[in-house]
Scaffold this motif. Structure first.
Motif, PDB file in Angstrom:
ATOM      1  N   LEU A  53       0.830  -1.202   0.000  1.00 41.10           N
ATOM      2  CA  LEU A  53       0.000   0.000   0.000  1.00 41.10           C
ATOM      3  C   LEU A  53       0.867   1.255   0.000  1.00 41.10           C
ATOM      4  CD1 LEU A  53      -2.809   1.260   0.150  1.00 41.10           C
ATOM      5  CD2 LEU A  53      -2.696   1.058   2.641  1.00 41.10           C
ATOM      6  N   GLY A  54       1.969   1.224   0.752  1.00 38.05           N
ATOM      7  CA  GLY A  54       2.878   2.363   0.744  1.00 38.05           C
ATOM      8  C   GLY A  54       3.497   2.595  -0.620  1.00 38.05           C
ATOM      9  N   ARG A  55       3.859   1.522  -1.317  1.00 33.31           N
ATOM     10  CA  ARG A  55       4.395   1.663  -2.676  1.00 33.31           C
ATOM     11  C   ARG A  55       3.357   2.283  -3.601  1.00 33.31           C
ATOM     12  NH1 ARG A  55       6.443  -3.935  -4.801  1.00 33.31           N
ATOM     13  NH2 ARG A  55       6.865  -2.597  -6.612  1.00 33.31           N
ATOM     14  N   TRP A  56       2.116   1.859  -3.477  1.00 32.63           N
ATOM     15  CA  TRP A  56       1.061   2.458  -4.303  1.00 32.63           C
ATOM     16  C   TRP A  56       0.924   3.950  -3.999  1.00 32.63           C
ATOM     17  CZ3 TRP A  56      -3.272   5.181  -3.090  1.00 32.63           C
ATOM     18  CH2 TRP A  56      -4.181   5.410  -4.127  1.00 32.63           C
ATOM     19  N   ALA A  57       1.049   4.314  -2.721  1.00 31.64           N
ATOM     20  CA  ALA A  57       0.891   5.712  -2.330  1.00 31.64           C
ATOM     21  C   ALA A  57       2.086   6.572  -2.721  1.00 31.64           C
ATOM     22  CB  ALA A  57       0.657   5.806  -0.823  1.00 31.64           C
ATOM     23  N   GLY A  58       3.209   5.963  -3.102  1.00 25.84           N
ATOM     24  CA  GLY A  58       4.366   6.738  -3.535  1.00 25.84           C
ATOM     25  C   GLY A  58       5.592   6.589  -2.666  1.00 25.84           C
ATOM     26  N   SER A  59       5.515   5.804  -1.598  1.00 28.00           N
ATOM     27  CA  SER A  59       6.689   5.603  -0.757  1.00 28.00           C
ATOM     28  C   SER A  59       7.770   4.852  -1.535  1.00 28.00           C
ATOM     29  CB  SER A  59       6.312   4.811   0.502  1.00 28.00           C
ATOM     30  OG  SER A  59       5.368   5.517   1.278  1.00 28.00           O
ATOM     31  N   PHE A  60       9.014   5.173  -1.236  1.00 28.31           N
ATOM     32  CA  PHE A  60      10.182   4.580  -1.891  1.00 28.31           C
ATOM     33  C   PHE A  60      10.207   4.880  -3.393  1.00 28.31           C
ATOM     34  CE2 PHE A  60       8.876   1.742   1.599  1.00 28.31           C
ATOM     35  CZ  PHE A  60       9.968   1.886   2.427  1.00 28.31           C
TER      36      PHE A  60
ATOM     37  N   GLU B 207      11.796   7.252  -4.700  1.00 22.83           N
ATOM     38  CA  GLU B 207      13.163   7.619  -5.059  1.00 22.83           C
ATOM     39  C   GLU B 207      14.006   6.406  -5.408  1.00 22.83           C
ATOM     40  OE1 GLU B 207      13.030   6.876  -0.640  1.00 22.83           O
ATOM     41  OE2 GLU B 207      11.777   7.845  -2.166  1.00 22.83           O
ATOM     42  N   LEU B 208      13.553   5.214  -5.015  1.00 22.42           N
ATOM     43  CA  LEU B 208      14.243   3.970  -5.365  1.00 22.42           C
ATOM     44  C   LEU B 208      13.637   3.293  -6.582  1.00 22.42           C
ATOM     45  CD1 LEU B 208      14.634   2.425  -1.784  1.00 22.42           C
ATOM     46  CD2 LEU B 208      16.275   3.838  -3.032  1.00 22.42           C
ATOM     47  N   GLY B 209      12.556   3.850  -7.113  1.00 21.41           N
ATOM     48  CA  GLY B 209      11.869   3.220  -8.226  1.00 21.41           C
ATOM     49  C   GLY B 209      10.938   2.108  -7.800  1.00 21.41           C
ATOM     50  N   TRP B 210      10.548   2.089  -6.526  1.00 22.41           N
ATOM     51  CA  TRP B 210       9.675   1.027  -6.019  1.00 22.41           C
ATOM     52  C   TRP B 210       8.199   1.365  -6.146  1.00 22.41           C
ATOM     53  CZ3 TRP B 210      11.878  -1.281  -0.834  1.00 22.41           C
ATOM     54  CH2 TRP B 210      13.163  -1.773  -1.073  1.00 22.41           C
ATOM     55  N   ALA B 211       7.855   2.595  -6.487  1.00 21.86           N
ATOM     56  CA  ALA B 211       6.453   3.028  -6.521  1.00 21.86           C
ATOM     57  C   ALA B 211       5.875   2.871  -7.920  1.00 21.86           C
ATOM     58  CB  ALA B 211       6.339   4.477  -6.043  1.00 21.86           C
ATOM     59  N   TRP B 212       6.275   1.796  -8.619  1.00 29.95           N
ATOM     60  CA  TRP B 212       5.814   1.546  -9.981  1.00 29.95           C
ATOM     61  C   TRP B 212       6.112   2.755 -10.853  1.00 29.95           C
ATOM     62  CZ3 TRP B 212       4.784  -3.453  -9.955  1.00 29.95           C
ATOM     63  CH2 TRP B 212       4.319  -4.040  -8.788  1.00 29.95           C
ATOM     64  N   ASN B 213       7.349   3.233 -10.747  1.00 30.12           N
ATOM     65  CA  ASN B 213       7.782   4.414 -11.478  1.00 30.12           C
ATOM     66  C   ASN B 213       9.209   4.206 -11.963  1.00 30.12           C
ATOM     67  OD1 ASN B 213       8.888   4.489  -8.837  1.00 30.12           O
ATOM     68  ND2 ASN B 213       9.276   6.679  -9.030  1.00 30.12           N
ATOM     69  N   ILE B 214       9.689   5.179 -12.730  1.00 31.52           N
ATOM     70  CA  ILE B 214      11.085   5.195 -13.139  1.00 31.52           C
ATOM     71  C   ILE B 214      11.892   5.892 -12.053  1.00 31.52           C
ATOM     72  CG2 ILE B 214      12.727   6.009 -14.861  1.00 31.52           C
ATOM     73  CD1 ILE B 214      10.933   3.764 -15.830  1.00 31.52           C
TER      74      ILE B 214
ATOM     75  N   PRO C 221       4.745   8.138  -9.326  1.00 29.30           N
ATOM     76  CA  PRO C 221       4.127   6.817  -9.135  1.00 29.30           C
ATOM     77  C   PRO C 221       2.954   6.614 -10.085  1.00 29.30           C
ATOM     78  CG  PRO C 221       4.511   7.896  -7.021  1.00 29.30           C
ATOM     79  CD  PRO C 221       4.785   8.920  -8.071  1.00 29.30           C
ATOM     80  N   SER C 222       2.928   5.457 -10.746  1.00 24.14           N
ATOM     81  CA  SER C 222       1.835   5.169 -11.678  1.00 24.14           C
ATOM     82  C   SER C 222       0.586   4.678 -10.962  1.00 24.14           C
ATOM     83  CB  SER C 222       2.289   4.133 -12.707  1.00 24.14           C
ATOM     84  OG  SER C 222       2.728   2.950 -12.062  1.00 24.14           O
TER      85      SER C 222
ATOM     86  N   VAL D 100       0.897   8.766   4.946  1.00 23.56           N
ATOM     87  CA  VAL D 100       1.859   9.054   3.876  1.00 23.56           C
ATOM     88  C   VAL D 100       1.621  10.445   3.303  1.00 23.56           C
ATOM     89  CG1 VAL D 100       2.714   8.293   1.633  1.00 23.56           C
ATOM     90  CG2 VAL D 100       2.109   6.600   3.354  1.00 23.56           C
ATOM     91  N   ALA D 101       0.352  10.832   3.161  1.00 21.61           N
ATOM     92  CA  ALA D 101       0.048  12.170   2.658  1.00 21.61           C
ATOM     93  C   ALA D 101       0.528  13.249   3.629  1.00 21.61           C
ATOM     94  CB  ALA D 101      -1.454  12.305   2.413  1.00 21.61           C
ATOM     95  N   LEU D 102       0.363  13.013   4.921  1.00 23.98           N
ATOM     96  CA  LEU D 102       0.815  13.986   5.910  1.00 23.98           C
ATOM     97  C   LEU D 102       2.333  14.083   5.945  1.00 23.98           C
ATOM     98  CD1 LEU D 102      -1.697  13.248   8.794  1.00 23.98           C
ATOM     99  CD2 LEU D 102      -1.535  15.333   7.443  1.00 23.98           C
ATOM    100  N   LYS D 103       3.006  12.978   5.665  1.00 23.92           N
ATOM    101  CA  LYS D 103       4.458  13.054   5.561  1.00 23.92           C
ATOM    102  C   LYS D 103       4.865  13.966   4.400  1.00 23.92           C
ATOM    103  CE  LYS D 103       8.566  10.555   4.243  1.00 23.92           C
ATOM    104  NZ  LYS D 103       9.098   9.366   3.554  1.00 23.92           N
TER     105      LYS D 103
END
Length: 591
Positions: free
Chosen positions: A326-333, A335-342, A510-511, A574-577
């Motif tokens: 769920l954190g990966r979906w929300a955009g966590s990590f 910067e490592l490319g773990w959020a289904w992103n480049i 994040p995608s 995560v949004a508050l962070k």
């Protein structure tokens, strides 16, 4: 391409639906099962007394539970409170930590009073020890955070720091030799404050003085000249920015003195511990809450501790894997490319493992360590068929985890492509056309990890546990529930890979595949129900449900509602962070 993709998605969806039909039919069959002797409650005198059934001093224990849940579930994770503010290096992190410590201290006080007022129904339980360890660790972190803020160790992130460093280099103070030459030319306009104007040679005593001044201005120490511009834009958190430290007084002096005593080398050790507690405090709180529930309901006494540990550790792993998903979906990590992103490009960028590599490594580590723990409950006795079933599952974890790590290795992938690259380089004198050059490029799917092995391992585990026969109907239904949830999570992850394969991510943002929300929900809820699926032989969770006449659907429906609220809470945290990070960045720009 689109008709082919549509046909493929339709076929995959049909396969998923057909795969869930047996589970639905089996669920209906379970409802028609006749209750056996194992599903009948024990007589009241045969069921051990628990804190849950103890009527005396109920207000104390429920107050203790409420304060601990408030502190560890609501206060600690929130961005405007402790962990996220600390990671964001917010100026309010100390205030948040002390709010948490106050709530935790209130819970500890109520718990101590309750223990002194009631009989010890669970001697030598682990909750008391873990609770004190967690309290002391978080308390020590708060003290280190206070001292570090005073000493300037905890710094805000200043986005324009590089440009500021460049500006500082243009204001480097001139040497004493240059100053002496300037004074010899303009003796009245600018000279050393303790010099009479004579002896301007570089090695004279007057040039070794420690201050400069204009003709009519007070002296300015040389060390202040060097630090004038540094102090003007230093991004360290000052005492004024710390809400709990007064601007003046004895408390400020004491904290400053304590911070100055610590050496820089020891500060590195302290800050490593500070950051480690930051990132593991939520898991520590999860363990403390779980052991508290175990003590409250008096689970896992005697030999049942091994079975209890196995189920609750496994269920906890799936629970936190769902939180991570769920954190990966929300955009966590991201910067490592773990959020289904480049992964964003940065100067001096180092290799980082993919999320699938980490999942595979955890699966491998769990299987390789747990293979020796499956027979602890029957230590010294003969191995049963059920023991061998559990060992086979750990072997699946070992093989699946190792296979997943090999798939994620770029070196292994390069070796697998050796025959193709050798064939392409067989004719080095061949002039490639534009179309042929495009054929020599790596496909876009290489830029993103699509490793189905972790999902496959979880899928097989869910299928096996759905058909895991138990002595009681309640236990069998609970196993089927969390097995189906893990199966559904695996299918959702498979759909994610289909979406990514058809259209790989091309942005650093994040995608957020919608299927990952289903994956997270299945993993979190499946992990919780996994923890409640202990067999009737252990006389624990299932036995307690039968004793209090709670059916399997009660656990299922309560868990679904709880997971829905928990997922909403995680997204808010995560949004508050993100809000805290942007607020601190804006404050740094405005300094």
């Amino acid at each position: 391409m689109k008709p082919l993709a549509t046909s493929f998605l339709t076929a995959l969806a049909s396969a998923a639906v057909l795969g869930l039909i047996p589970g639905a039919l089996a669920h209906g069959d379970d409802m028609d099962m006749n209750m056996g002797e194992a599903d009948k409650p024990k007589p009241e005198d045969q069921y051990p007394p628990t804190y849950f059934a103890l009527a005396e001093h109920g207000g104390l224990i429920y107050g203790h539970i409420a304060l601990m849940v408030l502190a560890w579930v609501f206060v600690l994770p929130v961005a405007v409170l402790a962990v996220m503010l600390s990671i964001a290096r917010s100026r309010h992190r100390l205030l948040a930590q002390f709010i948490f410590l106050a709530a935790n201290a209130g819970g500890v006080l109520l718990g101590a009073i309750y223990n002194a007022s009631t009989p010890d129904l669970y001697p030598n339980n682990a909750h008391h020890k873990i609770g004190w360890i967690a309290t002391w660790l978080i308390g020590a972190q708060g003290v280190v955070g206070l001292l570090a803020s005073v000493a300037g160790i905890l710094k805000r992130r200043a986005p324009d720091r590089a440009s500021r460093d460049g500006e500082r280099q243009s204001f480097i103070p001139v040497s004493t030799e240059a100053i002496a030459e300037h004074e010899s030319r303009f003796p009245k306009a600018f000279r050393f404050s303790n010099d009479s104007g004579q002896g301007t040679e570089p090695n004279t005593e007057s040039l070794r003085s420690h201050s400069l001044s204009g003709a009519d201005s007070p002296p300015i120490p040389l060390r202040d000249v060097r630090s004038e511009y540094k102090e003007a834009d230093d991004d360290e958190v000052s005492l004024v920015d710390i809400p709990l430290v007064p601007r003046s007084g004895v408390a400020r002096i004491v904290v400053q003195k304590a911070a100055q005593v610590i050496s820089s080398r020891f500060w590195k050790v302290l800050m490593f511990g500070y950051n480690f507690v930051d990132r593991t405090s939520l898991i520590l709180g999860f363990i403390a809450l779980c052991t508290g529930l175990i003590t409250f309901c008096r689970f896992f006494e005697g030999d049942a501790v091994f079975t209890g540990l196995a189920h609750w550790i496994k269920g906890g792993i799936f629970f936190w894997l769902g939180i991570l998903t769920l954190g990966r979906w929300a955009g966590s990590f991201g910067e490592l490319g773990w959020a289904w992103n480049i992964r964003p490009k940065q100067a001096g960028q180092k290799w980082r493992p993919s999320a699938e590599f980490v999942e595979s490594a955890l699966i491998f580590f769990y299987g390789s360590t747990n293979i020796f723990l499956e027979h602890l409950g029957g230590w010294g006795g003969a191995w049963s068929a059920q023991d061998l079933e559990h060992v086979s599952i750990t072997v699946l974890f070992i093989g699946g985890g190792l296979c997943g790590m090999l798939i994620e290795s770029t070196r292994i992938r390069d070796l697998l492509n050796a025959t193709v690259t050798e064939a392409a380089n067989a004719s080095p004198d061949h002039v490639h056309q534009d179309e042929e050059r495009n054929e020599l490029q790596e496909p876009q799917t290489y830029r993103f990890s699509m490793n189905p092995i972790p999902a496959l391992v979880i899928l097989l585990l869910g299928i096996m546990m759905s058909s895991h026969t138990q002595e009681s109907m309640v236990s069998s239904m609970i196993h089927k529930q969390w097995g189906n949830l893990l199966t559904g999570a695996s299918f959702a992850r498979a759909f994610t890979y289909v979406l990514i394969y058809l259209k790989p991510p091309t942005s650093i943002y994040p995608s957020r595949p919608p299927t990952e929300l289903l994956t997270a929900f299945g993993l979190i809820s499946g992990g919780i129900i996994f923890m409640a699926s202990l067999t009737i032989q252990s006389g624990d969770t299932v036995d307690g449900m039968i004793h209090y006449q709670l059916d399997a659907m009660f656990m299922y429906t309560v868990t679904m509602g709880f997971v829905g609220l928990l997922m909403a809470w995680v997204i808010m945290v995560v949004a508050l962070k993100g809000w805290a990070v942007r607020r601190e960045a804006a404050a740094s720009f405005g300094r």
